[in-house]
Design a protein around this motif. Structure first.
Motif, mmCIF file in Angstrom:
data_model
loop_
_atom_site.group_PDB
_atom_site.id
_atom_site.type_symbol
_atom_site.label_atom_id
_atom_site.label_comp_id
_atom_site.label_asym_id
_atom_site.label_seq_id
_atom_site.Cartn_x
_atom_site.Cartn_y
_atom_site.Cartn_z
ATOM 1 N N PHE A 227 -83.103 19.631 -4.412
ATOM 2 C CA PHE A 227 -81.557 19.112 -4.956
ATOM 3 C C PHE A 227 -81.352 17.800 -5.318
ATOM 4 C CE2 PHE A 227 -76.958 18.513 -3.696
ATOM 5 C CZ PHE A 227 -76.659 18.914 -4.647
ATOM 6 N N LYS B 98 -73.876 18.851 -10.478
ATOM 7 C CA LYS B 98 -74.305 18.735 -9.120
ATOM 8 C C LYS B 98 -74.901 20.390 -9.147
ATOM 9 C CE LYS B 98 -71.682 15.144 -7.347
ATOM 10 N NZ LYS B 98 -70.549 14.910 -6.353
ATOM 11 N N LYS C 96 -78.165 23.085 -8.226
ATOM 12 C CA LYS C 96 -79.568 23.182 -7.584
ATOM 13 C C LYS C 96 -80.293 24.668 -8.066
ATOM 14 C CE LYS C 96 -82.090 23.554 -3.125
ATOM 15 N NZ LYS C 96 -81.801 23.663 -1.568
ATOM 16 N N SER D 217 -77.237 26.849 -8.427
ATOM 17 C CA SER D 217 -76.102 26.751 -7.330
ATOM 18 C C SER D 217 -75.289 25.329 -7.458
ATOM 19 C CB SER D 217 -76.691 26.841 -5.682
ATOM 20 O OG SER D 217 -75.563 26.661 -4.933
ATOM 21 N N ARG E 294 -72.932 22.506 -6.261
ATOM 22 C CA ARG E 294 -72.417 21.731 -4.985
ATOM 23 C C ARG E 294 -71.062 21.120 -5.229
ATOM 24 N NH1 ARG E 294 -76.767 22.051 -1.158
ATOM 25 N NH2 ARG E 294 -77.917 23.849 -2.066
#
Length: 368
Positions: free
Chosen positions: A203, A289, A291, A366, A368
């Motif tokens: 990440f 942000k 991942k 995903s 964040r």
């Protein structure tokens, strides 16, 4: 050895050449320029499309979508039919309701004095039981030609003349020549292998970027999902609409969910509108942000993003790492991950659905 279906490849290349490379084609940009000799009342077209869709409703609710197909004009390669069988036969979710709407109807005589009806139709399915019910919808352009004399057609009554109605355009017809049986085999394999999809990455390496290093923001995935559900079938007119609109649509939803614009990701940069550039921007520059995580139900949240890699640079059905399609997670129901996207317009369809039709691989990002 990989078997190549040359006829399918030729059709894919011709389709891409006509509709634009990189992603699927948005339904509302599909109409060709036709010389209209006489404009006719829209009520005629609405009646024809209503007769057709009422028969589709009867077929779906009876468990036989192809019932009276000479009236419904459905085929087993219509995406609505494929979706129905995926949900009912594979996912074992009952159909509890089917509704539709008709919009943007245009009726005219063409240069051969044939009556043409064009319109935008939305078909809504409700699957599941009790509190676990959810709606999934398809929005498509459609066009039919009515053979014979206009006055005779109207005089005899539409229901008695539906045999003279021919479907000439339907963006729900899958372009990959995939049969229902082949689709269901793929879909079953996708469902069985869901826990093995995707890949793990670091990440921190994906978000390391000077551009946003000191910029804090809060992303609300549920807010992004709300936007996507609102505009999945009817695009937000405040934004440009592209023939290949999937990534432009997802970018809008992400921004609405709280992600600010960056130099390389804002309307209408490559990273904002192009599926491959968007994916590369996430992985290389990390302005957002995000991942890449394993594609499992436990890893998914509303507002996360799916990337689809369906073909290579010469349009063979071989994934090559460059994405052709983007979708956003808009619902989590019955252990199903549902996504929405443009080109064509789909709301709350299973994330396995696109790869079952197009083939290829999918990746989950995903946020964040």
């Amino acid at each position: 050895m990989l078997k190549i279906n040359r006829k399918r490849i030729v059709l894919i290349i011709i389709t891409l050449a006509f509709f634009g490379f990189g992603t699927s084609t948005y339904a509302n940009n599909m109409k060709e320029t036709v010389e209209k000799h006489e404009q006719l009342p829209t009520e005629i077209g609405i009646s024809v499309l209503k007769e057709m869709l009422d028969q589709q409703k009867e077929g779906f609710k009876s468990g036989n979508p192809l019932l009276n197909s000479q009236i419904s004009k459905l085929t087993e390669t219509d995406e609505a039919v494929l979706l129905y069988y995926a949900m009912v036969d594979v996912d074992k979710l009952p159909l509890t309701d089917f509704t539709y709407s008709i919009d943007h109807v245009d009726v005219y005589l063409d240069d051969k004095d044939q009556m043409i009806v064009e319109g935008y139709i939305i078909r809504n399915f409700i699957f599941g039981k009790g509190n676990d019910q959810f709606e999934t919808s398809l929005g498509d352009n459609i066009a039919v030609r009515i053979d014979g004399e206009k006055d005779k057609f109207l005089q005899n009554g539409i229901i008695n003349e539906m045999s003279k109605v021919s479907l000439t355009q339907n963006t729900a017809e899958n372009k990959q020549l995939i049969s229902k049986d082949e689709f269901l085999k793929r879909y079953q394999e996708e469902v069985d292998n869901d826990n093995q999809q995707g890949e793990d990455t670091d990440f921190e390496s994906e978000i390391e970027n000077e551009e946003h290093a000191q910029l804090a923001y809060t992303y609300k995935g549920s807010v992004a999902a709300y936007y996507a559900l609102k505009y999945a079938l009817n695009p937000n007119k405040k934004y440009k609409l592209y023939r290949a609109d999937c990534t432009n649509f997802v970018s809008q939803a992400l921004h609405y969910g709280g992600i600010p614009h960056f130099t390389k990701w804002k309307p209408y940069t490559n990273a904002w509108i192009n599926a491959g550039s968007f994916r590369n921007y996430i992985r290389e520059s990390g302005g957002l942000k995000m991942k890449t995580v394993k594609d499992t139900y436990a890893n998914v949240k509303l507002g996360d993003v799916y990337h689809y890699d369906t073909r290579n640079s010469i349009f063979l059905p071989i994934p090559d790492g460059w994405m052709e399609h983007t979708a956003i997670v808009t619902s989590l129901q019955n252990k199903k991950i549902l996504v929405s996207y443009h080109s064509n317009n789909r709301k709350n369809v299973p994330r396995e659905y696109y790869t079952s039709v197009e083939g290829g691989k999918r990746y989950l990002s995903s946020i964040r």
